[in-house]
Structures are given as C-alpha cells and as structure tokens.
Design an enzyme around this catalytic site. Structure first.
Site, PDB file in Angstrom:
ATOM      1  N   HIS A 119      43.948  52.742  85.695  1.00 29.76           N
ATOM      2  CA  HIS A 119      42.587  52.323  85.300  1.00 29.76           C
ATOM      3  C   HIS A 119      41.937  51.505  86.411  1.00 29.76           C
ATOM      4  O   HIS A 119      42.597  50.710  87.095  1.00 29.76           O
ATOM      5  CB  HIS A 119      42.579  51.603  83.956  1.00 29.76           C
ATOM      6  N   ASP A 138      39.496  49.225  86.117  1.00 29.66           N
ATOM      7  CA  ASP A 138      39.048  47.857  85.822  1.00 29.66           C
ATOM      8  C   ASP A 138      40.185  46.849  85.800  1.00 29.66           C
ATOM      9  O   ASP A 138      41.358  47.203  85.679  1.00 29.66           O
ATOM     10  CB  ASP A 138      38.307  47.814  84.474  1.00 29.66           C
ATOM     11  N   ASP A 153      47.443  44.527  88.050  1.00 31.93           N
ATOM     12  CA  ASP A 153      47.192  45.368  86.863  1.00 31.93           C
ATOM     13  C   ASP A 153      45.737  45.816  86.951  1.00 31.93           C
ATOM     14  O   ASP A 153      44.841  45.030  86.658  1.00 31.93           O
ATOM     15  CB  ASP A 153      47.444  44.556  85.594  1.00 31.93           C
ATOM     16  N   GLU A 190      39.657  50.160  80.658  1.00 30.57           N
ATOM     17  CA  GLU A 190      40.879  50.206  79.849  1.00 30.57           C
ATOM     18  C   GLU A 190      41.058  48.899  79.112  1.00 30.57           C
ATOM     19  O   GLU A 190      41.452  48.859  77.952  1.00 30.57           O
ATOM     20  CB  GLU A 190      42.094  50.463  80.764  1.00 30.57           C
ATOM     21  N   GLU A 191      40.756  47.805  79.800  1.00 25.44           N
ATOM     22  CA  GLU A 191      41.157  46.490  79.306  1.00 25.44           C
ATOM     23  C   GLU A 191      40.378  46.026  78.064  1.00 25.44           C
ATOM     24  O   GLU A 191      40.909  45.281  77.253  1.00 25.44           O
ATOM     25  CB  GLU A 191      40.998  45.434  80.421  1.00 25.44           C
ATOM     26  N   ASP A 212      50.620  52.306  84.996  1.00 26.65           N
ATOM     27  CA  ASP A 212      50.123  51.037  84.462  1.00 26.65           C
ATOM     28  C   ASP A 212      51.188  50.314  83.646  1.00 26.65           C
ATOM     29  O   ASP A 212      50.917  49.824  82.555  1.00 26.65           O
ATOM     30  CB  ASP A 212      48.870  51.334  83.607  1.00 26.65           C
TER      31      ASP A 212
HETATM   32 ZN   LIG Z   1      46.669  47.713  82.864  1.00 24.57          ZN
END
Ligand SMILES: [Zn+2]
Length: 484
Positions: free
Chosen positions: A77, A79, A116, A146-147, A170
């Site tokens: 991801h 973001d 991350d 995603e977050e 991830d």
């Molecule tokens: Zn992540």
C-alpha cells in the site's frame, strides 16, 4: 557500520526507500508517491497505469525461458500512518521523514517512519529495476488508503489484475507467513426508551474505569474486561437490592477498541443510597476477583452529582440492562487448526443514551463468512427479544486460511531451502487487503510476508536492517522459484 540508508544492503531497495521518505504519502495523499512509482516504471520502459481511486499497477515481462509461468503479483500500500511526538515540529504534507540508523534498526526522528509499507514498496521497485533477477510475468500493485479504510483494495475493478498468485509485502515479522485474516462488520442497535420524572433529585454517577482496552481484533483473545459489560453487570445485580433509577448509560469510543470505561447516571432516594452503595461494592468485588490477572487496575467510583432529570421507567430499565447483559462480547470461537488464532469474535464497542433511544454499536469479526453471519444473528435475536432495531452495516470480507494452498507449500519449501529452517505460518484476527482482493479475484492464491518492524503507526516505529536483507533474499528466491 552504515551511517546512511544508501550504505545499507540491498542497495537498490534502500535507495528507493530513501526516496520514498522524501515524498509525502499520508493516507488520502498518495498521488505524489504513485507518480514516483509510475516515473520509475516509465524510466525502465515498463507499462504502468492508475485506476480511478489512485491504485497503481506496473507490469514487468518474464525473463527468458519463464514466459509460460503463472503470473505473480507483488502488492503493497502507498499510504502511511502519519503520527508524530507532540514536541516534534513536522509538516507531513511537505517535510521529508528524517531517518536515522541506531545499531541494527532504522528509526525516524520523532515521527512514524513509514517502513509500513515503504519497505514493501521499495522492495517491489527494486524488483522492477533489477535486471539480474529471474522470474515469470510480474505485476506490481500499489494500493491507496489501506490504513484508514482499505479503500484502494475495496475499489479495485475486476480485470485490473492478470496474475493468479499474490505476494502481499505488508507483514511485520520476518520468517512468518500470514495466510488469513478476519472479515468484519458493524451493527448499530437502537432500543426505544420510556421515561418518567425521577422519583428522587439525588443523582449519582457510577463510573467503571482504568481497564486495559486494546484492539478489538488483535487483543480480543486476551480476556480483558469490557467496561460496558462490567457496568451492566453491576447495575443488573444491584437493581434487585436497591431502588435506583437509570437515567443514562454511556461507554466506549471506537468501533475497533475494547471499551476502557463506562458511566451510568442514576437517581437514588436517600434511604436507598446505602443499599445501592453496598450492592455496587459487592458486585464489583466479585468482578475484581474474576479479572485479577488480566485487569489488575480495574476500578469504579460512585459520586453524587448535581441536577435532576427524567429516568427510565422500571420496565424500560430492566429491558435495557437485560439487553446489555445478553449482548455478546469477546471470543466466540478459536480456529480449530491454527493454535492461538481467534476465528470469530464480537466487540460491544459503544453505547450512547439519547432522550428517546439507546444506541449500541457492535463490531463483529470472523475469518469464516458464515460464522460472521451467525454471530450477527445472535445480536439480531437479542434485539428481537429486547424490542430493539438492528441496522446491519455492510462489512468487509475475511481471508479464510487455506492450509492446502499450492503457493504456501512452494514458499515453505523455498524458505527452508534458502535459510535452512521453517517459516512460521499464522493468520490474524483483523482486516487485511488480501481479504478484499481474494473476494474480488476468486481463486487468487495469496500470502503475506515482510521484514521485521516494531511499533508501526507510532513515532516509535523501527525496522530491522538485517531482516530487510533476508526479506529481499527470500522475495527474489520466491519469484524465481515460483516461475520455475
Ligand atoms: Zn501496512
């Protein structure tokens, strides 16, 4: 010892990570990082595209002799969670993240690092660029947001991906393969209230507090107390011993957090105060013993407060307390084959009292769709008995662990071949993008792995440099091995 990221190995991966740190990419602002990915692809002559929500896809043809292999997708991801220490001056919309190497780890100075999922992205970019690797047809999928809501994965259009195997990059423990996650859905329940004038002007606030709380998925199997449930138990037990009236019950703050505190506002005539006080103490003392090990700090207070109000009628009070006591909370089932994995759970997350209605939010999770539905069924039945109206929100799908997955089998073999030991195989009781992607692309064989990082989503986030090297070694062995 390396003093800058560019001196770390693998050089190509860290080069891209160092660049990613200079590009703002908080959730909701992924465009500049998506542009960078597309510019890298263009400079390598690889086709890239972006969908309506901002997900980016790049393709790289197979190396000679591997053209017939099944296509693999490397996914991460774009973001990051943007958090900083309160004393740190940092503008996430324009300032670069400042990384520093401390011993075996890379940290940021006072902010989240974005390892991350920046390390996963950097690895994917390095695979794109590295001409020495051997692999089948590859796609690189970079999702947005995603977050905060798994939005990018949710909005991927059918046909966007061609590959049949997906390596999600991830994960946060090197040497661990994640092969499943929970789906989830929230339900809002509304119970109508009947009120009458309070019999007494003496009001009291009963406050259950100092519980540990935690994530409603990852921590639900710890057996921690839910402040709303404990408060309801205290009120339910005490209402047979003392004549108090309930005016309101409030508790919890987030759908994905176990409630740490809850408050009831009560009216109680002076002659009943002693019995009420004793009854609460008796009920709490029992609870305290039950939770000795997991909730050593749990406490309550009972204080007189000013004002007067309309309380619930006697019948309505009973119904409300029965409703709260009957609603499920906690682990419903553990996974029958994967030790320690919660399969199904539900969190009695938030309660709010209005003038004419009482509202409850329940957040339910399961890696098995039918078990999620069955648990929501319990909630619906409790509503029916209590005369409450359930509003079932749409959920997101889980990713049911497939212990017979050919991809898992192959990667387990490759891991042993590469490092001489077995990888751990786990599933998580929380939402992951793979759950959603798997539902949109039926038959997609998926696995998630990554380097070791600690405290993601906080300014304490740090990533282990040697594990990044191992992650790279394994990733490159995987794309080779999967295509041979
Ligand atoms: Zn992540």
């Amino acid at each position: 010892m390396a003093s800058t990221l560019n001196e770390l190995n693998p050089r190509l991966l860290w080069k891209h990570f160092a660049k990613i740190l200079t590009i703002p990419h908080c959730s909701g602002n992924e465009k500049p990082l998506g542009d960078y990915v597309l510019s890298v692809a263009a400079s390598l002559g690889l086709p890239g595209k972006r969908d309506k929500v901002g997900n980016v896809l790049v393709s790289k043809p197979a190396t000679a002799g591997r053209e017939g292999a099944v296509g693999a997708i490397l996914q991460g991801h774009l973001d990051m969670v943007c958090e900083k220490n309160s004393d740190k001056v940092h503008d996430f919309s324009k300032d670069p993240i400042q990384a520093e190497i401390k011993g075996e780890w890379v940290y940021a100075k006072g902010t989240t690092l974005g390892a991350d999922n920046g390390i996963g992205l950097a690895a994917a970019l390095a695979v794109m660029e590295d001409k020495t690797l051997v692999h089948g047809p590859l796609e690189f999928l970079f999702t947005v947001d995603e977050e905060t809501g798994l939005t990018g994965a949710n909005k991927i259009q059918k046909g966007f991906l061609l590959g049949r195997m997906l390596l999600n990059l991830d994960s946060e423990d090197e040497g661990t393969f994640t092969i499943g996650c929970a789906g989830g859905a929230d339900s809002t329940l509304t119970l109508p209230l009947d009120r009458k004038k309070t019999a007494s002007k003496n009001l009291y606030k009963l406050h259950v507090h100092s519980l540990r709380g935690g994530h409603s998925g990852l921590d639900i199997n710890q057996g921690r107390g839910n402040a709303i449930k404990l408060l309801a138990r205290m009120l339910g037990q005490a209402q047979t011993a003392a004549k108090f009236e309930v005016i309101s019950v409030e508790g919890g703050s987030k759908h994905n957090a176990i409630p740490r505190e809850a408050v009831a506002l009560l009216a109680c005539p002076p002659v009943q105060v002693r019995s009420m006080t004793m009854a609460f103490k008796k009920a709490f003392d029992k609870i305290k013993v039950e939770y000795t090990a997991v909730e050593p700090g749990a406490a309550y207070s009972l204080d007189a407060v000013a004002g007067k109000d309309f309380a619930l009628t006697r019948d309505c009070q009973r119904t409300l307390l029965d409703f709260l006591i009957a609603l499920p909370h906690g682990v419903i089932a553990m996974h029958p084959e994967i030790a320690g994995l919660t399969e199904t759970s539900t969190n009695l997350a938030i309660v709010k009292t209005g003038k004419a209605a009482f509202e409850v939010l329940c957040s339910t999770r399961s890696s098995v769709a039918s078990a999620l539905e069955a648990t929501r069924g319990i909630i619906i039945s409790v509503c029916a008995l209590a005369g409450a109206k359930p509003d079932l929100k749409d959920g997101y799908p889980g990713w049911m662990p497939n212990l017979d997955s050919p991809l898992l089998k192959k990667l387990k073999e490759l891991y042993i071949k590469t490092f001489g030991k077995e990888a751990d195989v786990v599933a998580v009781h929380a939402g992951l993008e793979c759950g959603i992607i798997g539902e949109k692309f039926p038959g997609m064989d998926m696995i998630s792995f990554g380097p070791t990082m600690k405290n993601p989503h906080s300014p304490e986030e740090h990533v282990h440099t040697a594990s990044v090297e191992k992650f790279w070694t394994f990733l490159t062995a995987a794309i080779d091995g999967l295509s041979s």
